[in-house]
Design an enzyme around this catalytic site. Sequence first.
Site, mmCIF file in Angstrom:
data_model
loop_
_atom_site.group_PDB
_atom_site.id
_atom_site.type_symbol
_atom_site.label_atom_id
_atom_site.label_comp_id
_atom_site.label_asym_id
_atom_site.label_seq_id
_atom_site.Cartn_x
_atom_site.Cartn_y
_atom_site.Cartn_z
ATOM 1 N N TYR A 129 -1.487 -0.635 10.634
ATOM 2 C CA TYR A 129 -1.427 -0.615 9.419
ATOM 3 C C TYR A 129 -0.389 -0.221 8.432
ATOM 4 O O TYR A 129 0.243 -0.911 7.682
ATOM 5 C CB TYR A 129 -2.899 -0.334 8.741
ATOM 6 C CG TYR A 129 -3.019 -0.670 7.303
ATOM 7 C CD1 TYR A 129 -3.462 -1.870 6.739
ATOM 8 C CD2 TYR A 129 -2.872 0.507 6.203
ATOM 9 C CE1 TYR A 129 -3.566 -2.319 5.460
ATOM 10 C CE2 TYR A 129 -3.225 0.263 4.954
ATOM 11 C CZ TYR A 129 -3.328 -1.079 4.483
ATOM 12 O OH TYR A 129 -3.513 -1.322 3.278
ATOM 13 N N SER A 170 1.060 -1.363 -0.070
ATOM 14 C CA SER A 170 0.109 0.028 -0.039
ATOM 15 C C SER A 170 1.153 1.319 -0.066
ATOM 16 O O SER A 170 1.812 1.301 0.659
ATOM 17 C CB SER A 170 -0.750 -0.076 0.986
ATOM 18 O OG SER A 170 -1.486 1.350 1.295
#
Length: 255
Positions: free
Chosen positions: A164, A151
């Site tokens: 995250y 990501s």
Amino acid sequence: MMPTTAPDAHPVAVVTGATGGLGAQICHALAQAGFRVAAGYRSSTGTAQALVEQLPGTGHCALAAPVTDSAALARLADDIESRYGRCDVLVNCAGTTRFVAHDDLDGLDDALIDDVLATNVRGPFAMVRALARLLKCSDLPGGAVVVNISSIAAQTAMGSNVIYCASKAALDNLTKSLARALSPAIRVVSVSPGLVDTEFVKSMDQAWRDEQASRTPLGRLAQPEEIAFAVLAAIRDLRFTTGCVLPVDGGRPLR
């Protein structure tokens, strides 16, 4: 083990998190490109089986791939060897998160931290560990390939929560370490999307989605198929590429 089906020249790709919006699109792209796809799932047996039935081509299957259970992954590797006698590609797409404001330190509890790190970091490593022996024997042009779905949060440190973001940064570092450790037989690449307009994202507030799109120089969110195309390019076309992060983010860090 000998394969339970007749020998087949078509390469085999294992995709974890196959029932998610990105995972399903990646499975479709790989099947369309001639791969036999093993769609890995954690608990959504029916959804995974329905996905497999929709894939073009033949030889696909749905297999349990709970990435936090190393014993189950060893059984998965045995099943892949029994069914196909080979494994050429691993796409680590399984991941988890939960929205917690970055300044809400108490909201990011230990259980969530452990779950995110176990799934997003230990899970991909455990999958590579389980399948490395088969991957090393691949005769795929350019060698076997591991693609980790990362990501842009790894670079921007902006995302669903602090851990995250950290997990995806760790995954990119893992990509580089494994690329060095497993060369030259196995290439390892991260594909790093920006915000992807999956069904989950489409269900969220339109104003928030518009704001996210406006932060990208290209003025829109990524489409799931664009991530799948990047995965396929890393496998099929970028044969001299390993240990790197391929952004599919519309230039988000430029803003």
